[in-house]
Design a protein around this motif. Structure first.
Motif, PDB file in Angstrom:
ATOM      1  N   TYR A 282      35.412 -10.356 -20.939  1.00 33.30           N
ATOM      2  CA  TYR A 282      35.758 -10.964 -22.212  1.00 33.30           C
ATOM      3  C   TYR A 282      35.809 -12.494 -22.209  1.00 33.30           C
ATOM      4  N   CYS A 283      35.994 -13.103 -21.050  1.00 27.91           N
ATOM      5  CA  CYS A 283      36.277 -14.548 -21.023  1.00 27.91           C
ATOM      6  C   CYS A 283      35.226 -15.387 -20.302  1.00 27.91           C
ATOM      7  N   ALA A 284      34.502 -14.764 -19.355  1.00 31.67           N
ATOM      8  CA  ALA A 284      33.613 -15.527 -18.485  1.00 31.67           C
ATOM      9  C   ALA A 284      32.457 -16.172 -19.238  1.00 31.67           C
ATOM     10  N   ALA A 285      32.035 -15.576 -20.348  1.00 29.97           N
ATOM     11  CA  ALA A 285      30.899 -16.133 -21.088  1.00 29.97           C
ATOM     12  C   ALA A 285      31.190 -17.551 -21.563  1.00 29.97           C
ATOM     13  N   CYS A 286      32.436 -17.830 -21.927  1.00 28.47           N
ATOM     14  CA  CYS A 286      32.796 -19.159 -22.433  1.00 28.47           C
ATOM     15  C   CYS A 286      33.447 -20.030 -21.351  1.00 28.47           C
ATOM     16  N   HIS A 287      34.392 -19.453 -20.627  1.00 28.83           N
ATOM     17  CA  HIS A 287      35.132 -20.229 -19.628  1.00 28.83           C
ATOM     18  C   HIS A 287      34.479 -20.205 -18.251  1.00 28.83           C
ATOM     19  N   GLN A 288      33.350 -19.459 -18.139  1.00 31.75           N
ATOM     20  CA  GLN A 288      32.566 -19.389 -16.909  1.00 31.75           C
ATOM     21  C   GLN A 288      33.291 -18.617 -15.801  1.00 31.75           C
ATOM     22  N   PRO A 289      32.524 -17.933 -14.948  1.00 33.04           N
ATOM     23  CA  PRO A 289      33.150 -17.164 -13.852  1.00 33.04           C
ATOM     24  C   PRO A 289      33.985 -18.035 -12.915  1.00 33.04           C
ATOM     25  N   THR A 290      33.665 -19.324 -12.850  1.00 33.37           N
ATOM     26  CA  THR A 290      34.405 -20.243 -11.974  1.00 33.37           C
ATOM     27  C   THR A 290      35.639 -20.839 -12.642  1.00 33.37           C
ATOM     28  N   GLY A 291      35.849 -20.526 -13.924  1.00 31.48           N
ATOM     29  CA  GLY A 291      36.983 -21.094 -14.644  1.00 31.48           C
ATOM     30  C   GLY A 291      36.786 -22.532 -15.071  1.00 31.48           C
ATOM     31  N   MET A 292      35.557 -23.059 -14.923  1.00 32.92           N
ATOM     32  CA  MET A 292      35.297 -24.467 -15.233  1.00 32.92           C
ATOM     33  C   MET A 292      35.009 -24.700 -16.713  1.00 32.92           C
ATOM     34  N   GLY A 293      34.781 -23.628 -17.490  1.00 26.32           N
ATOM     35  CA  GLY A 293      34.577 -23.763 -18.919  1.00 26.32           C
ATOM     36  C   GLY A 293      33.291 -24.473 -19.291  1.00 26.32           C
ATOM     37  N   LEU A 294      33.160 -24.737 -20.595  1.00 26.55           N
ATOM     38  CA  LEU A 294      32.038 -25.504 -21.138  1.00 26.55           C
ATOM     39  C   LEU A 294      32.619 -26.538 -22.097  1.00 26.55           C
ATOM     40  N   PRO A 295      33.270 -27.577 -21.557  1.00 31.45           N
ATOM     41  CA  PRO A 295      33.912 -28.580 -22.417  1.00 31.45           C
ATOM     42  C   PRO A 295      32.890 -29.232 -23.352  1.00 31.45           C
ATOM     43  N   PRO A 296      33.341 -29.658 -24.564  1.00 32.62           N
ATOM     44  CA  PRO A 296      34.730 -29.640 -25.034  1.00 32.62           C
ATOM     45  C   PRO A 296      35.127 -28.365 -25.761  1.00 32.62           C
ATOM     46  N   ALA A 297      34.131 -27.537 -26.148  1.00 34.62           N
ATOM     47  CA  ALA A 297      34.467 -26.347 -26.942  1.00 34.62           C
ATOM     48  C   ALA A 297      35.301 -25.355 -26.147  1.00 34.62           C
ATOM     49  N   PHE A 298      34.935 -25.142 -24.872  1.00 32.47           N
ATOM     50  CA  PHE A 298      35.634 -24.164 -24.048  1.00 32.47           C
ATOM     51  C   PHE A 298      36.168 -24.877 -22.801  1.00 32.47           C
ATOM     52  N   PRO A 299      37.407 -25.338 -22.841  1.00 30.13           N
ATOM     53  CA  PRO A 299      37.956 -26.159 -21.746  1.00 30.13           C
ATOM     54  C   PRO A 299      38.104 -25.367 -20.453  1.00 30.13           C
ATOM     55  N   ALA A 300      38.132 -26.100 -19.372  1.00 30.14           N
ATOM     56  CA  ALA A 300      38.322 -25.491 -18.051  1.00 30.14           C
ATOM     57  C   ALA A 300      39.719 -24.899 -17.933  1.00 30.14           C
ATOM     58  N   LEU A 301      39.819 -23.784 -17.234  1.00 30.68           N
ATOM     59  CA  LEU A 301      41.110 -23.174 -16.920  1.00 30.68           C
ATOM     60  C   LEU A 301      41.551 -23.537 -15.507  1.00 30.68           C
ATOM     61  N   LYS A 302      40.601 -23.907 -14.669  1.00 28.51           N
ATOM     62  CA  LYS A 302      40.915 -24.293 -13.305  1.00 28.51           C
ATOM     63  C   LYS A 302      41.687 -25.616 -13.303  1.00 28.51           C
ATOM     64  N   GLY A 303      42.921 -25.566 -12.826  1.00 32.34           N
ATOM     65  CA  GLY A 303      43.747 -26.760 -12.761  1.00 32.34           C
ATOM     66  C   GLY A 303      44.277 -27.246 -14.088  1.00 32.34           C
ATOM     67  N   SER A 304      44.078 -26.488 -15.175  1.00 35.57           N
ATOM     68  CA  SER A 304      44.535 -26.930 -16.495  1.00 35.57           C
ATOM     69  C   SER A 304      46.037 -26.702 -16.654  1.00 35.57           C
ATOM     70  N   ALA A 305      46.637 -27.432 -17.564  1.00 36.14           N
ATOM     71  CA  ALA A 305      48.076 -27.307 -17.803  1.00 36.14           C
ATOM     72  C   ALA A 305      48.428 -25.931 -18.332  1.00 36.14           C
ATOM     73  N   ILE A 306      47.583 -25.394 -19.214  1.00 35.85           N
ATOM     74  CA  ILE A 306      47.892 -24.104 -19.832  1.00 35.85           C
ATOM     75  C   ILE A 306      47.962 -22.999 -18.788  1.00 35.85           C
ATOM     76  N   ALA A 307      47.205 -23.143 -17.682  1.00 37.44           N
ATOM     77  CA  ALA A 307      47.156 -22.089 -16.668  1.00 37.44           C
ATOM     78  C   ALA A 307      47.991 -22.378 -15.436  1.00 37.44           C
ATOM     79  N   THR A 308      48.580 -23.562 -15.365  1.00 34.83           N
ATOM     80  CA  THR A 308      49.352 -23.910 -14.158  1.00 34.83           C
ATOM     81  C   THR A 308      50.793 -24.309 -14.431  1.00 34.83           C
ATOM     82  N   ASP A 309      51.090 -24.735 -15.658  1.00 32.77           N
ATOM     83  CA  ASP A 309      52.453 -25.179 -15.979  1.00 32.77           C
ATOM     84  C   ASP A 309      53.349 -23.957 -16.205  1.00 32.77           C
ATOM     85  N   PRO A 310      54.408 -23.768 -15.399  1.00 32.17           N
ATOM     86  CA  PRO A 310      55.295 -22.612 -15.573  1.00 32.17           C
ATOM     87  C   PRO A 310      55.919 -22.551 -16.964  1.00 32.17           C
TER      88      PRO A 310
END
Length: 507
Positions: A282-310
């Motif tokens: 469901y997610c890899a097409a936009c955010h890529q299998p590596t989590g690097m995304g396709l900025p700016p429309a689909f931001p990276a999840l690797k190291g991003s605040a949304i995925a790392t900030d408790p």
């Protein structure tokens, strides 16, 4: 020559329009062939006369050009003849178009919603809904799997869940979109309608023979436009009834599984395994299998605040469930367990390594908290059935209680925003013709009992208007009817009490 000019020979040519499998599609094909032959004959006559004139009236043969400049008879002829030809073409074309737009007396109504990049189908008469997504793995159709597995003939036209309809029934389609413009196209049915956000277009079909018919989105709708197929499976009436029963059982099982997931905890290994599967699908097409995304429309999840900030776990879950910007909502597609797993995966993959785990109960609590509900009831799973009928045995209502207009308006607005706003809009303006306006409408200006009956039992003429007797209490129906008759400038002054609803329901 006779075989070449026959209808069947032309229909089999790959460069020609296909005939289709419905009566209306055959009419469209016949109309196409009629216009084609008319244009061919006109072309032969015009170019024949032109080449004949050039060959036999050329200067080298000593032909002297005519000296006339104007001829009234010729002017009249070359004006009248095209008009007659256009009228001759317009008559059958208009007849076919009128038939294509006639949605009356449909047996089944299905809402078709385009979404980047999948289709959502909702059966209005059966309370069944599901998403239909390309089933061929991306690695395979992108030629990146390194395998020697041959692609099937329809590898870009295969879906996980096809739309299913019965034979010999008039099926009405209400076509819309929840993001950009799409186009729902099934060539075999001669159905091609734009899916526009905020609007509803209509189409219909009657198919005589069971089979599988394929189409696709015919409007450039984004980067995965080419991976948005349409598959319609036409079943016999008996097989269709069995499919309906099967879907309802699957819905019941999904609801039971959702309820059970609230009391279960998955290990990190289980969450990561399910999360990776869900993310890939469901997610890899936009955010890529590596989590690097396709900025700016689909931001990276690797190291991003949304995925790392408790502190952003709740926000992370909320975005997956409700969507944001170009991110579509997945709340109706994924179960609570799948949402929990994919959020856990995103927070621990690609070196994020937060160590945080999210369980189905956490997703449920966050979703209910976001909508101001502190109960522990699970959020609705994908394709969930409406709440069961709330009879007097389940909900003790005082049908003799009399409410003030202010009380009914306050409660009615809450009910309207929960149950009616998606179709009739917050302003009451609706989305005609499927969902008519409520501002000054005949149902508002008419008899109160007719309005109550419409909400309680649904509309017999318009299947898009479902019955709410199984979803709302009589007090809620009284409130929402009162609200609709007095909101947006209607100001009828009508006050509907639970006893009035009870009286109408008893008829």
């Amino acid at each position: 020559m006779g075989t070449l000019l026959s209808s069947s020979a032309w229909a089999e040519m790959e460069l020609n329009l296909t005939k289709g499998v419905t009566a209306i599609s055959n009419e469209v094909y016949d109309l196409h062939m009629l216009i084609l032959w008319i244009c061919t004959i006109i072309g032969l006559v015009v170019f024949g006369a032109m080449f004949w004139s050039m060959a036999f009236h050329r200067k080298s043969k000593g032909v002297t050009p005519a000296t006339f400049h104007e001829s009234t008879k010729v002017e009249i002829l070359w004006t009248a003849i095209p008009i007659v030809i256009l009228i001759a073409m317009a008559v059958p074309a208009t007849s076919t178009l009128i038939k294509m737009e006639n949605n009356d007396n449909s047996d089944i109504t299905i809402q078709v919603t385009g979404s980047q990049w999948k289709w959502h189908y909702k059966y209005f008469d059966q309370d069944i809904e599901f998403f239909s997504v390309l089933s061929t793995p991306r690695e395979q159709f992108d030629n990146r799997d390194g395998s020697t597995i041959a692609k099937g003939e329809n590898y870009l036209l295969e879906v996980d869940k096809p739309l299913v309809i019965p034979v010999n029934k008039k099926v009405r389609f209400l076509i819309t979109s929840d993001d950009v413009i799409h186009s729902w196209w099934v060539p075999a049915f001669a159905v091609k309608q734009d899916a526009n956000p905020g609007f509803i277009n209509e189409a219909w079909t009657i198919v005589d023979e069971p089979g599988v018919y394929r189409g696709q989105c015919a409007e450039l709708c984004g980067k995965d436009h080419g991976y948005m197929p349409v598959v319609v499976e036409v079943k016999s009436e008996a097989d269709y009834a069995a499919w309906i029963a099967e879907q309802k059982q699957l819905i019941a099982d999904a609801k039971a599984a959702e309820a059970a997931s609230l009391n279960a905890s998955m290990s990190m290994e289980e969450l990561m395994q399910l999360g990776e599967t869900t993310y890939t699908a469901y997610c890899a097409a936009c955010h890529q299998p590596t989590g690097m995304g396709l900025p700016p429309a689909f931001p990276a999840l690797k190291g991003s605040a949304i995925a790392t900030d408790p502190a952003q776990i709740a926000n992370h879950v909320d975005i997956v469930v409700k969507g944001k910007n170009a991110m579509p909502p997945f709340g109706k597609q994924l179960s609570l367990k799948e949402v929990a797993a994919v959020v856990t995966y995103e927070r621990n993959a690609w070196g994020n390594d937060t160590g945080q785990m999210v369980q189905a109960s956490d997703v449920n609590d966050i979703a209910n908290s976001a909508k101001g509900d502190t109960s522990t009831q699970p959020v609705a799973p994908a394709a969930a059935e409406p709440a069961p009928a709330q009879t007097s045995a389940a909900v003790e209502e005082d049908l003799t209680k009399v409410y003030t207009l202010d009380e009914l308006m306050t409660k009615g607005e809450e009910v309207y925003m929960k149950a009616c706003v998606a179709c009739h809009q917050p302003t009451g303006a609706g989305m005609p013709p499927a969902f008519p306006s409520l501002i000054g409408s005949p149902i508002i200006a008419g008899d109160v009992s007719g309005h109550i009956d419409m909400v309680y039992n649904g509309s017999k003429k318009n299947p898009a208007m479902q019955a709410f007797s199984g979803q709302l209490t009589k007090s809620e129906i009284a409130a929402v009817v009162t609200y609709e008759r007095n909101a947006w400038g209607n100001n009828s002054g009508d006050v509907v009490q639970p006893a009035d609803v009870d009286a109408v329901s008893a008829k």
